[in-house]
Design a protein around this motif. Structure first.
Motif, mmCIF file in Angstrom:
data_model
loop_
_atom_site.group_PDB
_atom_site.id
_atom_site.type_symbol
_atom_site.label_atom_id
_atom_site.label_comp_id
_atom_site.label_asym_id
_atom_site.label_seq_id
_atom_site.Cartn_x
_atom_site.Cartn_y
_atom_site.Cartn_z
ATOM 1 N N GLN A 19 -8.639 -3.017 1.012
ATOM 2 C CA GLN A 19 -7.504 -3.202 0.101
ATOM 3 C C GLN A 19 -7.992 -3.466 -1.326
ATOM 4 N N THR A 63 0.837 -1.203 0.000
ATOM 5 C CA THR A 63 0.000 0.000 0.000
ATOM 6 C C THR A 63 0.870 1.251 0.000
ATOM 7 N N SER A 111 -6.507 3.025 1.421
ATOM 8 C CA SER A 111 -5.272 2.325 1.808
ATOM 9 C C SER A 111 -4.953 2.548 3.277
#
Length: 1444
Positions: A900, A504, A930
């Motif tokens: 996600q 991320t 994120s």
């Protein structure tokens, strides 16, 4: 074209009839022979895949024929015959798998020919379609249409795989058949259950792990036993592995002998091959992110008709790369485990070899056990990580190349920068992990050391009622370990959070840079980058883990290196070949000293100031007061003590040694006596007679084949002494060293041993014996008198006795004083009495031995069978906070997964069309999603650490509390190694492994279900495919787990014998060295290691067997999903969503394999929980305290003991040991208890302490029924000195006063009374002077005095002395007996003894015989009757002790 069509129809029909005829003929033949057998074995991977592919191809051809009819409204014979022949082929493949003869034949040749024909047709079809570069469709044969290209592309890979499978299988079968014909001509081929193992498996069999099928078949129909497991391959045997390692160490001796280099040198070829598999796997795994760009571009392209072939080719390349990745990964992992097995075997053998050679003051028993249990395991595990050193930079470089291709220079550099930043952030965490792990290991070392000592001495702790105090000490050590564990797991949480959030973080920065430098973001480049970031996650995570593993492994290697660098005992060995001279022992001025691990000397130091020569056949006696250095002098002669200065004692000839503390092996009596030598029946019988063992052997149900338990706990002290004496005599050596061999036996037996054994059997041998029994000195050719570590006098008896002021005369005077205590007039009356029957009053520390020599004991550790019960899982999950945090952890994982996926979909959807959203909105939403996922993953990891620590603590507390509350019989029948393996290996697994494996399974399952849901959004049909594959996977798992579960249990069970053999050998290292039996013991440890290795080898292999199959199934699913995405109309799918499906699908096989593998592995690991829970529910003793029935604080005041009709047996099926014993021990009197072995003396003592409960009758102490009060209330009011003196690791203070209830002044008072004060003052640390493990830095006599001081300090009204002064010289014994008489004048003292002076002045003597009272009266009254047993005993003592 009509001609071609006709030829195709003809060929199809011909194949149809050929297959049909084969089916009919085969069925008829089976019917006539009546030997058709339903396949009872487990399914074969090849058979299932063949059947699956045949059905799929049949459905495709039928679907194509139907589609052709609906489109063109015509029926062509070529299509119909093609479809019908496939139907027939499917039926035959099903028949061939379902029914077969037992000769293991493969699929029929006619079926293989059909596959070849179909492959040729499909290959031609696909080739013609692909030859058109502009993808314009050419008018191909009449029977082919455009859709046929699709069928060809799908069918061709399956057909080629079918042919490969079949050809490899046939090659293997041919090789096996040829070997069978060459090796066993004329014999019928045996059942293939034992036909194949790893050693003779072919390449395909090794690649797919088919060589394990016989084991799975065996495990499916019956419980798997060790005998069912094939031997470990030669390269992994302990013999081969240790010889390679030792050779490497020898080569490096000149360079300093680095253990790391030696290990690497011994396995470098296997490491190199393993590196090839690791490299292939890495390259194949990066093919997916590279191809994603092309695949997403293909999906976005609207010209679907012209590009469908390109999509199919991409799908096929995906499939091949994923298959190659799976196969290479399985070989990589299994190869690493094989190297680990080899390294473990070599290191275990090396440590064992070294532990037999190092000097006595080397590493403690607990440390060596921990080296084997923990450090060797960690070094073996590191073989799995070793390639990470070079793979990590390769992975980063490959990722950068892909990012550069997709995003350009700056974004890829920024991704590299963030990756390095994350790695740098991880490095301090990894360093912290390393330090914390070292602290955990140190705390665990201390705890295991104490646990080992406690378990060996649990009987003593319970008799003293100290178990609660020692339990608290152990729990305090565990709390220290827990605090380090807690910090370690929180650090792991930080590392795990970085692992999950690193993709991320990297993606946010990289896409941000792309927007800043105006790099065009498309759905293809975004998804390819996301896939790359996900793969980058591995090196980011692996770096700190790799650093941590390197650090941990280095610590372990250093610990083992330290052991290797210990000075070899061999340099002090004095093995010299016999010379012609009559001199066998040559002693010259020298000084010897025990050395502690810190290099400082400890008392006593042996100083020899004169030359002495001992001739062949001489009998040399060594005498002296307690702690004078008698045992140390014998050890100097054996070469066991380092030489400080002077000349080493030279010993010429073979030697035998009988240590003061008996060392007995587990096994049979016969094995203990033979000790590796061949049986010589006549000599064996004469040895048994000389060592007075015939009566004992006749008493045991199995004779000399009677099993000896760990440390000889089912033998009396005298029996152990005589067995080890027999071992020495049977060895038929030139020189014998006997350390106080007569202290544990009664008067008659001692005389028998001296006359029959020393003076007859060993008449021509040189014998050096240390003794406190001064009556045996007169017959010696030479007497050495020891004092303060020096030989102060030496000479013959007559010479020494003539010197009035000598030390020897002083000791003999004390002996005479002892003789004079006995009524002189009785000597004349009773000297002519018939001698006692052998062993009449030998003190057996019978414990639970008298009647349970035939008690069935569990020599093999019991293991649960079948599945691990759900109650084990539920107990584990709900141990911490009743499971209340589990739903919270699951919710965090679900929300993390949703956010996600949402962030990935958002950025791919927004980048699909330029200008769909603003750049600010694109990045803002992406960062928000994120960031949210990162918060949830942080919560999950922290909560997991909290739950893991609490769960581990509760399970440990439950087990250790249950063990401490277990009855003494549990410790008599359970080797301490079993408790230690649970307390160390199993507990470590629970501490740091199982919670994360179980959680990892659930988390992977959540990920998998989320991917399936994502895929179903594109094409709902995927769910049906998944259901089929899931069903097959679950079936495979069920088939696998029955075998894998038993293998995992066997791995745990096979480790315990290795630890037990280590413990046993370390304890008897001096004896093993003296007898030159190192090679036999080395062979045994190698056999035990090989047994462990063969189970571990096949255990690892079964995991790979399952993984390779599950991986392949899900690679197929991924392949079909890609084909669906390729063939669906562009208007029917969202390209961004479809690309996301392909991106997540890259991890599908790994994820699914992780789910199934973890499902099985979790069950295997849960066996550790199961084993700990086994020991958490041990039937406990009576309560320590019963609040409603507590005696008065001053109880007992009088000390009167009443036994009323006591009946006791140990086993419901065994004989009665005490048979209606009724008597009264008056308060404040001295009662002596005598009787032969098995008469019930120790049972009587145990009944008093409630170690064993009476079946009938009761025992009253001052009118209180002892069975109605708590054990702590009872035992804390009684005092006992057992026959085997026990000291604990710690200081003099903690040994005297473990409960810390007395002031130093009181401690010094009892030390003076026991004549120990001067010995303690020799150390400047005084009461804080260290006491080694098992009290090894004190002589046996000194240990007995410490135990006596401990008893006097407690000031109990009722005392039990179980031959308290057996290893003390006569002079000191007289002083001690005087002290006991003075200090215990107001106490009831029960003395179990076999030295007459100990009981002759008692108020009453109780003689037991076969569980009943034979005599009970005052000694004077019993002595007046010459026929009484007690009178005969005194006569024997006087006859033995009187000067000749």
């Amino acid at each position: 074209m009509a001609i071609v069509d006709t030829l195709l129809v003809t060929a199809n029909v011909a194949f149809f009839y050929a297959i049909l005829i084969w089916l009919l003929l085969h069925t008829l033949r089976q019917s006539k022979l009546r030997r058709a057998v339903f396949l009872q074995q487990g399914p074969k991977f090849f058979s299932i895949i063949t059947l699956l592919f045949n059905f799929i191809l049949t459905l495709l051809t039928i679907a194509f024929a139907v589609h052709e009819y609906r489109t063109n409204k015509i029926v062509r014979y070529s299509s119909v015959t093609f479809a019908l022949t496939w139907v027939m082929a499917s039926l035959v493949s099903f028949y061939s798998m379902k029914k077969t003869t037992r000769d293991n034949k493969r699929f029929p040749f006619v079926l293989v020919l059909w596959w070849v024909w179909a492959s040729i047709i499909e290959a031609i079809s696909v080739s013609i379609g692909l030859m058109k570069n502009n993808f314009e469709y050419l008018d191909f044969w009449n029977f082919l249409s455009e859709d046929d290209n699709i069928v060809g592309v799908v069918s061709l890979p399956m057909l080629l795989l079918l042919l490969c499978l079949n050809l490899c299988a046939r090659e293997e079968q041919h090789n096996t058949d040829m070997e069978q014909l060459l090796v066993h001509p004329g014999e019928e081929e045996d059942d293939d259950e034992d036909g194949e193992n790893f050693t003779n498996a072919g390449i395909w069999s090794q690649l797919t792990f088919r060589w394990l099928n016989p084991i799975f078949r065996k495990g499916r129909v019956q419980k798997l036993e060790l005998a069912h497991i094939p031997d470990v391959p030669h390269s992994e045997t302990a013999e081969n592995a240790s010889s390679l390692l030792e050779e490497s160490l020898r080569k490096q001796k000149l360079e300093g002998a680095s253990l790391t280099k030696a290990i690497t040198s011994s396995v470098w070829k296997s490491l190199a091959l393993n590196a090839v598999f690791a490299g292939v796997n890495t390259i194949a795994s990066y093919m997916g992110p590279l191809l994603i760009t092309y695949f997403v571009n293909f999906l976005v392209d609207d010209n679907s008709n012209s590009s469908i072939q390109c999509g199919l080719i991409l799908a096929f390349i995906f499939f091949l790369s994923k298959t190659l990745e799976s196969l290479s990964q399985r070989q990589w992992y299994f190869g690493a485990q094989r190297i680990g097995i080899r390294v473990r075997a070599a290191l275990m053998t090396l440590i064992y070899s070294k532990s037999l050679m190092i000097k006595c003051a080397g590493p403690t028993h607990g440390k060596i056990i921990n080296l084997v249990n923990m450090d060797v395991e960690r070094i073996g595990d590191f073989c799995w990580y070793i390639h990470g050193v070079w793979l990590l930079p390769v992975q980063v470089i490959l990722a950068l190349v892909i990012l550069y291709i997709n995003l350009g220079f700056l974004p890829s550099i920024s991704a590299l920068a963030v990756t390095i930043l994350v790695m740098v952030c991880n490095t301090p965490l990894a360093n912290m992990q390393e330090k914390l792990h070292s602290k955990i290991m140190e705390a665990k070392d201390t705890r295991i050391k104490m646990t080992s000592e406690i378990m060996k001495n649990m009987r003593i702790l319970k008799l003293h009622s100290w178990e609660s105090t020692f339990l608290q000490k152990l729990l305090q050590l565990r709390d220290t370990e827990k605090s380090w564990l807690q910090k370690y797991l929180y650090t792991c949480s930080a590392v795990a959070t970085l692992f999950w959030t690193s993709p991320t973080l990297v993606s946010v920065v990289t896409f941000g840079i792309c927007i800043l430098v105006n790099t065009e973001l498309t759905a293809a480049t975004v998804l390819s980058a996301l896939a790359t970031f996900r793969i980058l996650q591995e090196p980011i995570y692996n770096l700190p883990e790799l650093i941590s593993m390197i650090a941990q492994t280095k610590v372990s290697l250093d610990r083992i290196q330290e052991l290797i660098n210990e000075e070899d005992q061999n340099q002090f060995m004095n093995k010299h070949t016999s010379k012609d001279s009559s001199i066998v022992i040559e002693i010259k001025p020298s000084e010897y000293a025990w050395e502690t691990s810190d290099g400082t000397n400890k008392k006593p130091t042996i100083q020899i100031t004169e030359n002495l020569k001992i001739k062949k056949g001489q009998k040399v006696a060594v005498c002296g007061s307690v702690g004078s250095g008698k045992s140390s002098l014998l050890c100097c002669m054996l070469g066991e003590i380092p030489l400080v200065s002077g000349t080493l004692i030279k010993v010429y000839g073979t030697r035998s040694y009988v240590p003061q503390s008996p060392w007995i092996q587990s096994g049979t009596i016969r094995e203990n006596i033979l000790f590796g030598k061949e049986m010589n029946k006549d000599f064996y019988e004469s040895v048994l007679d000389g060592c007075a063992l015939h009566q004992d052997i006749n008493m045991w149900g199995d004779g000399d084949l009677n099993l000896v338990e760990e440390r000889g706990i089912n033998l009396s002290g005298g029996q152990k002494q005589r067995i080890q004496l027999a071992r020495a005599v049977y060895n038929d050596s030139d020189i014998y060293f006997l350390d106080d061999p007569f202290s544990a036996v009664d008067a008659h037996t001692g005389t028998h041993l001296f006359k029959k054994c020393l003076m007859q059997l060993l008449s021509e041998k040189t014998v050096v014996y240390a003794t406190h029994q001064l009556e045996f000195l007169e017959a010696a050719d030479l007497i050495l008198v020891m004092k303060d570590g020096k030989i102060v006098e030496s000479g013959r008896y007559k010479e020494l006795i003539a010197c009035p002021n000598c030390e020897f005369v002083r000791q003999m005077a004390a002996h005479e004083e002892t003789i004079n205590q006995i009524n002189p007039w009785h000597e004349e009356n009773s000297i002519s009495c018939r001698p006692l029957q052998k062993n009449q009053i030998e003190v057996a520390e019978e414990n639970l031995q008298e009647s349970i020599s035939n008690w069935k004991r569990n020599k093999e550790e019991e293991a649960e069978t079948g599945r691990v019960k759900w109650s084990v899982y539920s107990t584990f999950v709900t141990s911490a906070y009743r499971g209340s945090l589990v739903p919270v952890i699951l919710l965090c994982q679900i929300l993390f997964q949703v956010m996600q996926m949402g962030s990935n979909y958002w950025i791919s959807w927004a980048a699909e069309q330029t200008g769909r959203v603003t750049k600010r909105m694109l990045m803002g939403t992406f960062v928000l999603l994120s960031g949210g996922s990162s918060i949830f993953i942080l919560g999950r990891t922290v909560l997991m650490a909290v739950v893991a620590v609490e769960t581990a603590q509760r399970l440990f507390h439950g087990m250790i509390t249950s063990v401490f509350r277990a009855p003494v019989s549990f410790f008599d029948t359970t080797p301490s190694s079993r408790i230690l393996s649970r307390s160390s290996t199993d507990q470590s697994t629970i501490d740091t492994d199982i919670p994360y494996r179980l959680a990892g399974l659930v988390f992977a399952l959540i990920q998998l279900l989320s991917i399936i849901m994502l895929m179903s959004q594109v094409a709902w049909q995927v769910i049906l495919v998944f259901l089929v594959v899931f069903a097959i996977s679950i079936w495979y798992q069920a088939y696998y787990i029955t075998t894998a579960r038993e293998l995992a249990r066997m791995v745990g069970i096979r480790k315990a014998p290795i630890l037990h053999h280590f413990s046993e050998s370390i304890a008897g290292a001096a004896t093993i060295r003296c007898f030159n039996q190192e090679q036999i013991f080395m062979t045994k440890i190698k056999d035990l290691v090989d047994e462990y290795s063969r189970v571990a080898f096949h255990n690892y292999a079964t995991m790979e067997w399952l993984s390779v199959r599950i991986n392949f199934l899900f690679n197929l699913v991924f392949y079909f999903v890609l084909i669906i995405l390729v063939t669906l109309p562009r208007s029917a799918i969202d390209p961004s969503l479809a690309g996301l499906v392909a991106t997540y699908g890259l991890n599908l096989n790994v994820l699914q394999a992780w789910v199934i593998w973890n499902l099985c592995n979790v069950e295997n690991k849960m066996i550790s929980v199961e084993r700990i829970l086994q020991f958490s529910s041990i039937p406990s003793e009576a309560p320590l305290i019963i609040q409603d029935c507590r005696p008065e604080p001053e109880w007992p005041m009088e000390g009167k003991i009443e036994l009323q009709n006591i009946h006791i047996r140990y086993d419901p099926a065994g004989p009665m040991v005490l048979k209606g014993v009724t008597c009264t021990f008056p308060g404040r009197k001295k009662i002596g208890v005598v009787g032969r072995t098995g008469s019930g003396k120790s049972t009587l003592v145990q009944a008093l302490f409630r170690v064993v409960e009476p079946l009938e009758g009761k025992i009253l102490i001052d009118g209180v029924h002892i069975s109605k009060i708590g054990l702590q209330d009872l035992r804390s009011k009684l005092g006992i000195i057992p026959q085997d003196p026990t000291l604990f690791l710690g200081t003099v203070r903690t040994n005297l006063d473990p409960l810390e209830q007395h002031a130093d002044k009181e401690l010094w008072e009892v030390l003076k009374k026991c004549h120990l004060a001067e010995i303690v003052r020799q150390d400047p640390r005084l009461l804080d002077a260290p006491v080694a493990e098992n009290g090894e830095n004190w002589s046996v006599g000194q240990r007995q005095l410490v135990c006596l001081a401990r008893l006097l300090l407690k000031k109990r009204r009722i005392l039990v002395l179980d031959e308290a002064t057996a290893s003390i010289d006569t002079a000191t014994d007289n002083l001690i007996q005087k002290t006991i008489r003075e200090e215990t004048s107001e106490c009831t003292v029960i003395t179990v003894a076999h030295r007459i002076p100990t009981v002759i002045d008692n108020d009453l003597v109780l003689v037991l015989d076969e569980g009943t009272i034979a005599e009970y009266d005052e000694p004077d009254q019993l002595l007046q009757n010459n026929t009484s047993s007690f009178s005969k005993l005194v006569s024997e003592f006087l006859r033995r002790s009187s000067p000749k």
